[in-house]
Scaffold this active site. Sequence first.
Site, PDB file in Angstrom:
ATOM      1  N   GLU A   1       1.935  -4.526  12.327  1.00 13.61           N
ATOM      2  CA  GLU A   1       2.868  -4.878  11.248  1.00 13.61           C
ATOM      3  C   GLU A   1       2.262  -4.596   9.883  1.00 13.61           C
ATOM      4  OE1 GLU A   1       5.418  -8.354  13.550  1.00 13.61           O
ATOM      5  OE2 GLU A   1       3.665  -8.919  12.382  1.00 13.61           O
TER       6      GLU A   1
ATOM      7  N   GLN B   1      -6.658   7.811 -17.158  1.00  7.58           N
ATOM      8  CA  GLN B   1      -7.526   6.769 -16.610  1.00  7.58           C
ATOM      9  C   GLN B   1      -6.802   5.995 -15.497  1.00  7.58           C
ATOM     10  OE1 GLN B   1     -10.175   4.479 -19.271  1.00  7.58           O
ATOM     11  NE2 GLN B   1      -8.946   2.706 -18.705  1.00  7.58           N
TER      12      GLN B   1
ATOM     13  N   ASN C   1       1.211 -12.162  18.194  1.00  8.41           N
ATOM     14  CA  ASN C   1       1.913 -11.322  17.220  1.00  8.41           C
ATOM     15  C   ASN C   1       1.146 -10.032  16.927  1.00  8.41           C
ATOM     16  OD1 ASN C   1       3.887 -13.317  16.942  1.00  8.41           O
ATOM     17  ND2 ASN C   1       2.654 -14.395  15.409  1.00  8.41           N
TER      18      ASN C   1
ATOM     19  N   SER D   1       0.555 -17.586  16.905  1.00 10.67           N
ATOM     20  CA  SER D   1       1.402 -18.215  15.904  1.00 10.67           C
ATOM     21  C   SER D   1       0.867 -19.618  15.668  1.00 10.67           C
ATOM     22  CB  SER D   1       2.832 -18.272  16.425  1.00 10.67           C
ATOM     23  OG  SER D   1       3.514 -19.346  15.826  1.00 10.67           O
TER      24      SER D   1
ATOM     25  N   LYS E   1       2.799 -17.256  21.583  1.00 12.80           N
ATOM     26  CA  LYS E   1       2.957 -15.960  20.931  1.00 12.80           C
ATOM     27  C   LYS E   1       1.682 -15.184  20.691  1.00 12.80           C
ATOM     28  CE  LYS E   1       6.007 -15.039  18.083  1.00 12.80           C
ATOM     29  NZ  LYS E   1       6.948 -14.981  16.971  1.00 12.80           N
TER      30      LYS E   1
ATOM     31  N   LYS F   1      -7.239   6.475 -11.096  1.00 15.57           N
ATOM     32  CA  LYS F   1      -8.249   6.088 -10.123  1.00 15.57           C
ATOM     33  C   LYS F   1      -7.939   4.841  -9.313  1.00 15.57           C
ATOM     34  CE  LYS F   1     -11.258   6.747 -13.434  1.00 15.57           C
ATOM     35  NZ  LYS F   1     -10.539   7.813 -14.183  1.00 15.57           N
TER      36      LYS F   1
ATOM     37  N   SER G   1     -12.028   0.107 -17.857  1.00 12.99           N
ATOM     38  CA  SER G   1     -11.727   0.520 -16.482  1.00 12.99           C
ATOM     39  C   SER G   1     -12.899   0.241 -15.555  1.00 12.99           C
ATOM     40  CB  SER G   1     -11.394   2.018 -16.454  1.00 12.99           C
ATOM     41  OG  SER G   1     -12.437   2.757 -17.092  1.00 12.99           O
TER      42      SER G   1
ATOM     43  N   THR H   1      16.607   8.652  21.846  1.00 13.84           N
ATOM     44  CA  THR H   1      17.130   9.101  20.556  1.00 13.84           C
ATOM     45  C   THR H   1      18.020   7.949  20.101  1.00 13.84           C
ATOM     46  OG1 THR H   1      19.081  10.154  21.524  1.00 13.84           O
ATOM     47  CG2 THR H   1      17.133  11.558  21.220  1.00 13.84           C
ATOM     48  N   HIS H   2      18.023   7.652  18.821  1.00 14.04           N
ATOM     49  CA  HIS H   2      18.777   6.501  18.296  1.00 14.04           C
ATOM     50  C   HIS H   2      18.355   5.194  18.963  1.00 14.04           C
ATOM     51  CE1 HIS H   2      21.488   9.652  16.736  1.00 14.04           C
ATOM     52  NE2 HIS H   2      21.363  10.175  17.941  1.00 14.04           N
TER      53      HIS H   2
ATOM     54  N   TYR I   1      -6.629  16.267 -22.109  1.00 16.13           N
ATOM     55  CA  TYR I   1      -6.898  14.895 -21.688  1.00 16.13           C
ATOM     56  C   TYR I   1      -6.109  13.909 -22.533  1.00 16.13           C
ATOM     57  CZ  TYR I   1      -9.140  10.532 -20.485  1.00 16.13           C
ATOM     58  OH  TYR I   1      -9.359   9.248 -20.057  1.00 16.13           O
TER      59      TYR I   1
ATOM     60  N   ASN J   1     -14.557  13.690 -20.650  1.00 17.97           N
ATOM     61  CA  ASN J   1     -13.383  14.307 -20.013  1.00 17.97           C
ATOM     62  C   ASN J   1     -13.760  15.199 -18.839  1.00 17.97           C
ATOM     63  OD1 ASN J   1     -12.117  12.974 -22.056  1.00 17.97           O
ATOM     64  ND2 ASN J   1     -11.516  14.812 -23.213  1.00 17.97           N
TER      65      ASN J   1
HETATM   66  N1  ARG Z   1     -12.457   6.015 -18.492  1.00 14.92           N
HETATM   67  C1  ARG Z   1     -11.929   7.274 -18.809  1.00 14.92           C
HETATM   68  C2  ARG Z   1     -11.045   7.801 -17.710  1.00 14.92           C
HETATM   69  O1  ARG Z   1     -11.106   7.290 -16.643  1.00 14.92           O
HETATM   70  C3  ARG Z   1     -13.049   8.248 -19.018  1.00 14.92           C
HETATM   71  C4  ARG Z   1     -12.718   9.372 -19.936  1.00 14.92           C
HETATM   72  C5  ARG Z   1     -12.540   8.859 -21.285  1.00 14.92           C
HETATM   73  N2  ARG Z   1     -12.376   9.929 -22.234  1.00 14.92           N
HETATM   74  C6  ARG Z   1     -11.927   9.702 -23.445  1.00 14.92           C
HETATM   75  N3  ARG Z   1     -11.807  10.701 -24.209  1.00 14.92           N
HETATM   76  N4  ARG Z   1     -11.570   8.513 -23.822  1.00 14.92           N
HETATM   77  O2  ARG Z   1     -10.264   8.684 -17.890  1.00 14.92           O
END
Ligand code: ARG
Length: 463
Positions: free
Chosen positions: A291, A323, A286, A278, A284, A326, A24, A156-157, A318, A111
Amino acid sequence: MTAQDKDPAAAARGAKLASDFTQSLHYDRRLYSEDIAGSIAHARMLGKQGIIDSDEAAKIIEGLQQIEQEISAGTFAWKPDLEDIHMNIESRLHEIIGETAGRLHTARSRNDQVATDTRLWVKKAAQDAANALRQVQEALLQQAQRHTESVLPGYTHLQRGQPVVFAHHLLAYFEMFDRDAGRFLAAKRAADVMPLGSGAMAGSPYPLDRESVAEELGFAAISANSMDAVSDRDFILYYLFAASVTMAHLSRLAEEFIIWSSDEFGFIRLSDEYTSGSSIMPQKRNPDFAELIRGKTGRVYGHLMALLTTVKGLPLTYNRDLQEDKEGLFDAADTVLPALSAAAGMISGMTINADRMRLAADRSYILATDIADYLVGKGVPFRQAYIAVSALAKQSIATGIGFGELTMEHFRSASSLFDDDVMQVTLDSAVAARDVPGGTAPGRVKEALQQAMKRLDAANSEM
Ligand code: ARG
């Protein structure tokens, strides 16, 4: 012997796939300063509590500070094979300070570490979004100030309904964005609880001082339950919901800008900065920014749905699924913040054509409700007045006579109760008549504007 033992190349491919799939780093490296801040606070507390030697704590902290500098200077050697931001930093700490680095992870798990990092990140991101919303609100107030008397059709509408003043229309968005800022601040509060000390999920056998870590990191509270702390992500859902509703509001505003800036409406002209030409049609301009605000709304909704789906089937505590929390969070922030600054810029930079607005209201049947209200003033029940005026409207539509051109004769044919003073029903009298709190009467709108300015000042001073 397995097949992979016989074929080292296949084994290498398998390992590569496994690490590509599970790593990640390409997105969670954005958490580096939160991760380092969390580690420093944790190490300091371990030293103070005598869980590790205080010299070792100092060495760890110094190493972490060096790593922060390396990362911000761009000299840090990232290693995707080490999976994530946490392992990259820990491994570099080993390189810098040697064996002592191994003591940092005492009484901690990735965790509670990742939950802490992400909470710190959300707190900041939520505040940034609230601040950006305040800028949009400020821009709305600036424009509204100039247009407390500019009449345009209210729809309205998307059919012309009743006249309103432009400031009233803009202040409607002020209210929406005000609630959006409130939702981001609620997300910030939801994130403002520190998980560290929860360990992997059951707590920690060491004599931790969780409160001091929370204080150093600026958290308002420590989590009350270690299992909850490492496994829920509702604070991210708060953020994503706030971002989604904000995008919905921005998208509606963008849609109005697009309509208003069309040749057909011509109510506003967007500044060159927020339009583009354009490649084939030279005339134009735009409304690309508007948009794209409208167009990017869906991806933010998508991230909210994705995370709701990710968490729904997870047993405590967990699971690696988490993961996935994010990437969408970061993308939502990367979408909503630029959208907010573009909106603020568009609002400030647009030119208002108040004459075109008034003309659109003038050349319409927009006063029909007011003419019915006129008859009500003469004692006619509203439903009956409605029928008389709707006959009048039908007649003038059929004969192509504008409502403004109706003669006393026309009026009398619809009801004998019409008098000369019906000619005093105008766009301005119609808006002035909506003199209730929350209504479009210019006096009320000016008051609402004053109130809005005070509210914004108060909000800004709390930032
Ligand atoms: N990269 C993991 C996450 O974003 C970190 C936590 C990993 N924990 C584990 N027990 N593998 O969640």
